[in-house]
Design a protein around this motif. Structure first.
Motif, PDB file in Angstrom:
ATOM      1  N   VAL A  55      28.408  54.395  22.571  1.00 44.31           N
ATOM      2  CA  VAL A  55      27.816  54.865  23.817  1.00 44.31           C
ATOM      3  C   VAL A  55      28.086  56.355  23.964  1.00 44.31           C
ATOM      4  O   VAL A  55      28.588  56.993  23.047  1.00 44.31           O
ATOM      5  N   GLU A  56      27.809  56.881  25.146  1.00 49.65           N
ATOM      6  CA  GLU A  56      28.051  58.302  25.388  1.00 49.65           C
ATOM      7  C   GLU A  56      29.540  58.615  25.259  1.00 49.65           C
ATOM      8  O   GLU A  56      30.372  57.720  25.259  1.00 49.65           O
ATOM      9  N   LYS A  57      29.855  59.898  25.192  1.00 42.53           N
ATOM     10  CA  LYS A  57      31.245  60.338  25.025  1.00 42.53           C
ATOM     11  C   LYS A  57      32.130  59.718  26.109  1.00 42.53           C
ATOM     12  O   LYS A  57      31.820  59.797  27.289  1.00 42.53           O
ATOM     13  N   ASP A  58      33.215  59.110  25.687  1.00 43.18           N
ATOM     14  CA  ASP A  58      34.204  58.499  26.581  1.00 43.18           C
ATOM     15  C   ASP A  58      33.613  57.433  27.495  1.00 43.18           C
ATOM     16  O   ASP A  58      34.077  57.246  28.617  1.00 43.18           O
ATOM     17  N   GLY A  59      32.637  56.664  27.027  1.00 42.70           N
ATOM     18  CA  GLY A  59      31.983  55.648  27.845  1.00 42.70           C
ATOM     19  C   GLY A  59      32.630  54.275  27.798  1.00 42.70           C
ATOM     20  O   GLY A  59      32.230  53.389  28.542  1.00 42.70           O
TER      21      GLY A  59
ATOM     22  N   SER B 138      34.135  56.603  22.592  1.00 45.64           N
ATOM     23  CA  SER B 138      32.672  56.538  22.575  1.00 45.64           C
ATOM     24  C   SER B 138      32.156  55.349  21.784  1.00 45.64           C
ATOM     25  O   SER B 138      30.954  55.138  21.729  1.00 45.64           O
ATOM     26  N   GLY B 139      33.053  54.555  21.191  1.00 44.63           N
ATOM     27  CA  GLY B 139      32.548  53.384  20.494  1.00 44.63           C
ATOM     28  C   GLY B 139      33.591  52.615  19.740  1.00 44.63           C
ATOM     29  O   GLY B 139      34.673  53.115  19.461  1.00 44.63           O
ATOM     30  N   MET B 140      33.230  51.356  19.445  1.00 42.53           N
ATOM     31  CA  MET B 140      34.055  50.484  18.617  1.00 42.53           C
ATOM     32  C   MET B 140      33.222  49.303  18.154  1.00 42.53           C
ATOM     33  O   MET B 140      32.395  48.794  18.914  1.00 42.53           O
ATOM     34  N   ALA B 141      33.404  48.876  16.923  1.00 46.83           N
ATOM     35  CA  ALA B 141      32.822  47.662  16.331  1.00 46.83           C
ATOM     36  C   ALA B 141      31.385  47.381  16.746  1.00 46.83           C
ATOM     37  O   ALA B 141      31.080  46.349  17.326  1.00 46.83           O
ATOM     38  N   GLY B 142      30.500  48.294  16.465  1.00 47.33           N
ATOM     39  CA  GLY B 142      29.084  48.046  16.703  1.00 47.33           C
ATOM     40  C   GLY B 142      28.577  48.423  18.070  1.00 47.33           C
ATOM     41  O   GLY B 142      27.403  48.242  18.371  1.00 47.33           O
ATOM     42  N   LYS B 143      29.416  48.947  18.955  1.00 49.45           N
ATOM     43  CA  LYS B 143      28.982  49.363  20.286  1.00 49.45           C
ATOM     44  C   LYS B 143      29.346  50.831  20.443  1.00 49.45           C
ATOM     45  O   LYS B 143      30.506  51.191  20.567  1.00 49.45           O
TER      46      LYS B 143
END
Length: 186
Positions: A128-132, A121-126
């Motif tokens: 999003v929705e679950k598993d996006g 759902s995210g990495m390094a400042g991005k």
């Protein structure tokens, strides 16, 4: 002099100071990551043209999020422009995964270097929705890294993940034993 001149000058000074500190931090990150090897080049033929096999599935448009240290999705790799978020086209080939970035150097992940693929759902400042996000784990030289990609159309994500993880696709071993349930059904 207007009544707001002092406030405007102070605001501008704060903005310039903040931008300077951000640039200083980025420069220091680049210096700390000077040992990170450059990503592999796209295989080229004798004419210097890209030599990649046919697409495995259709290419996908989306956003290259960044490359981080494996397992530490806040430790963005700044070296070699790997930390720059850009629009990109992801294509899967027998030789590996190509992220053709717009406005930054392309990132080629050789099939032999891929160690896993997952969703997040995210990495390094991005975030999003679950598993996006699609996350490709791979070896950059001796350094384990994760590269994030967000497809433009969320419905494409399971197919992209399956094509990268499928037997015979990049990063998989064709000689692996099938799962137990598959062996029983044969």
């Amino acid at each position: 002099m207007g009544q707001y001149t002092g406030a405007v000058l102070i605001t501008l000074a704060v903005i310039v100071l903040a931008a300077g500190l951000i640039l200083l931090g980025w420069r220091n990150r680049l210096r700390r990551q000077s040992d990170v090897p450059a990503p592999p080049q796209i295989p080229l033929d004798a004419n210097g043209d890209p030599e990649l096999g046919d697409f495995i599935g259709e290419p996908a448009q989306g956003v290259y999020v960044c490359t981080t240290t494996a397992g530490d999705w806040l430790d963005r790799i700044a070296a070699h422009h790997l930390g720059i978020r850009t629009n990109a086209d992801l294509s899967i080939h027998p030789e590996g995964v190509l992220l053709a970035r717009h406005g930054a150097p392309d990132v080629f992940i050789p099939a032999a270097a891929i160690t896993g693929v997952s969703r997040s759902s995210g990495m390094a400042g991005k975030f999003v929705e679950k598993d996006g996000l699609l996350v490709i784990s791979w070896m950059l030289g001796t350094k384990a890294v994760d590269t994030g990609f967000r497809p433009r159309y969320h419905a494409e994500l399971p197919g992209i993940l399956a094509r990268i993880a499928a037997p015979g696709a990049p990063g998989t071993d064709n000689n692996e034993e099938p799962p137990a349930e598959t062996k029983e059904n044969q």
